[in-house]
Design an enzyme around this catalytic site. Sequence first.
Site, PDB file in Angstrom:
ATOM      1  CE  LYS A 197      24.368  22.755 -31.526  1.00 38.72           C
ATOM      2  NZ  LYS A 197      23.699  22.530 -30.231  1.00 38.72           N
ATOM      3  CB  SER A 230      20.549  24.897 -30.369  1.00 38.66           C
ATOM      4  OG  SER A 230      21.430  24.059 -29.649  1.00 38.66           O
ATOM      5  CB  SER A 270      20.245  21.750 -27.707  1.00 37.48           C
ATOM      6  OG  SER A 270      19.805  23.062 -27.483  1.00 37.48           O
TER       7      SER A 270
END
Lengths: 471, 481
Positions: free
Chosen positions: B63, B138, B162
């Site tokens: 990420k 996310s 997330s």
Amino acid sequence: MYKVVIGLEVHCEVKTNSKNFSSARNTYSEYPNENIDTTDLGLPGILPVANKEAFKKSLKMALALNCKTPDVVMFDRKNYYYPDLPKGYQITQETKPVGKNGYVMINVNGEDKKILINNIHLEEDTASLDHFKDYSLIDYNRAGVPLLETVTEPCMHSSDEAIAFLESLKGIFLYTGVSDARTDKGEMRVDVNISLSKDDTLGTRTEMKNINSFNSVRLAIETEIKRQKEILENGGVILQETRRFDEDTLTTHSLRSKVDAVDYKYYIEPNIPPIKITDEWINEIKSEIPMLQFERVEKYINDYGLSRYDATILVKDKNVSDYFEETVKLGVDPKSSSNFITSIILGYLNKNELNIEKLYLTPKMLVDLINMVNDGKISSKQSKEVFLKCVSDKKEPKEVVKELGLTQITDDKTIRDIVVRLLDERPDLIEDHRKGKNTFDYFVGQVMKKTRGKANPVLTRDIINEEMEKR
Amino acid sequence: MKTIMYLRKDLDEKKVTSDELFNDAIDKAHKYQEEFNSFVTIMDKKEEKDSNSLISGIPYALKDNFSTKGILTTASSNILKDYVPVYDATAYKKLKDAGAVLVGKTVLDELAMGGTGTTGHTGIVRNPWDKTRQIGGSSAGSAAAVALGIVPFSIGSDTGDSIRKPAAFGGVVGFKPTYGRISRYGLFAFASSLDHVGCFARCVRDAAIVTDILKGQDERDMTSLPDEDIKYTDVIDNDIKGKKLFYIKEITDKTLYKDAGEETLEILNKFQETIEECKKLGFIVEEVSFDEKLLKAIYPSYMTISSAEATSNNSNLTGIPFGPRGEGSSINKIMFDARTKGFSELIKRRFILGSYILQRENQERLFKNAERLRHLIVDKMNELYKTYDAMILPASGGVAPKFDNEIDRMSDRYLILENHMAIGNFGGFPSITIPNGFVNGMPIGINITGRVFEDALTLNIANKIEEALGYKGLIKEEYDV
């Protein structure tokens, strides 16, 4: 007559190897941005790691200030935007300061006074900014340095009291080894709050921030008292505001009013889990706190019979005080030791810009030297000569005395022989003496000359008297 | 269906080289990039580091809110669009040391705030199972990269759900262990008390393999937990007979969803079927009642706490020490300009909320009350954990939503069913989402949340359920729905 009320907030950098929440070095550097790491720059993803030594020293200071200590180590965030604060928040202590509700005993012009401490808390210093005409420079060396803030109650009433408190506080920092508290390096900075009132209620206060020397604190206080007094006497009102003290013009200027006060939105720092403060830890730290200046002065006056003046001089530097106490422990009369230290040793150290730890003469050697004087082996005048030679040649007092051939003549027969010979040589002067003329000192002088000053003066005078009587 | 263990075997037997795996992953990453937009950065050079670990030579995605020295790290925000870190996050460093090969940095919702995968500065991430749908966020790109079969595993961060929500929408496994199990050092902070590092994988075993690599105490993260003398991969096959699971009546009872659509009811039906499967496996599963007022408080408490912490955590983004420098005649104006230009409207909204929540006059009523609710919820969970080993619930009340104009607005129109996974962040509980089949051709997931510190048991339970359900290694291309 207005009653002056003063409260102080004193920031002092804690002496540690690394910074409060990062592993960058905590040391004074003349090169900007040398002692920094990712944490000090507030780079994304960094986390604070609390410095145990900084916290321990803070606890030590809290205990030395007779504060109540919390059950856990805990930090809070103080949020505000400024380029000297790279994270956008300062890690400080709001919820559980390292110390609360303490006090410091001070002595102002001979009178004891208790100064109340509201709290003492550990935080991190900011970066330093240098502003130029159309740009500013940031030096992050100072960012994250552990900073202890001591907040007093508004309980002081004159600049004398404020300065006495600051001196005492500095003394405690030095005695406990928590900080070097050097104002010339910005390690100790003072915020002053002042208000005036006619009765016992508190008047509106103004604040002056970041004053760098004790002398400036005194000037700032006196300047601000004068300003407030003039306003009040003319029927004016004091505004609650932060003011800047201008040392050159001896005036203070408004910086911002209370209305502009920032809401720091304090909340608990989530990255530092609470760490329990155990009784063992507290006791261990307590045992490391030495007897402090105020108590030492009391002891020197009450137990050793020293004057407050001498006692105060002795405790100014902990190493000097420890040195003195060591000599007393070795059995020497405290007054003799105090006299020798304050009159001869401190003068020598000052002149040569030395610390007492660097002095060749150990407490044991000083005791030997003082004992030689007390035993009449050397005169007190000679003792200074011996001291200087000891430290310059790095030799023990006994050795120096021998080398200089300084040992006093206290033998009756030796002196008497000289005296008899002298009197025989000058019968005319004996006659003059009888007529009331002072020729006595001539003979004393001659004996000293012949013995190169080694004859014990008291004994010499006694023998001359006796021998003159006989004639 | 290429899991880590499968690739490991191929590598060890020299059927494939790590270079081939890397090149294959890079090719796929490029191939799918325009359509699905998983990556902010796709690597063009392979990191070469050998080790004996199970993941040595195996590609993965990270990420884009993990600090990677020398590699652009944007957090999918304009304010960091050119930011190249000078240090490595602990998680990244551990993977690098274990020989895993970074394929790219994945798109997230800007600064990890949001659950749609639509707010990153480089565009929206699409769901591999249906391009007209979100993957969720996310950790959108990390979920998509695994769901697309580009990489066998990826790393995400989880503050509310997330990792676990996009895992459900993408038909993959998403695991966040106990708070502190994996160091957060180098993870760009969103809400520090809720932030977790975790992973996406094609099966529970792979999630255990990756977590075994990532876990451990880190002297740079004071909240990291002491090392455990255990390997999760060694225990995930343990017998689970007699282990006790619970689900919450107020969340799963179909009669409470009178106005709900077919989709939600179908998901609840699938959930009950899975409960029956669990019982067959030897689990004891019971329905418990949970104060509905507390359940309703999860989402507002989460938003309150996370917005407040986010405001403070992102105060470093001023364009002064790093990031695009703003313009203006004073220092304050320069910072103001940088932040005005650097953040999207949604982020500013969160910061304003967070700032409001932390204001002296509001803090007691908003922030402190949210903290109190958080504690009440965690206390209730811990009480239940005295009886039960884990909680099992549907991961979502619907399949991945279609793209529409409604993007992460904090409206009243929320469902408890949609937001309960934040419980795992409130208490720092280990929590894993695994695929639970399909509804309307889209994957759905179930979530298993265990006792704090009991990551091993949580993975063990999930592994056993996964085995029974058989939804493992779901990839659109390879799976015939």
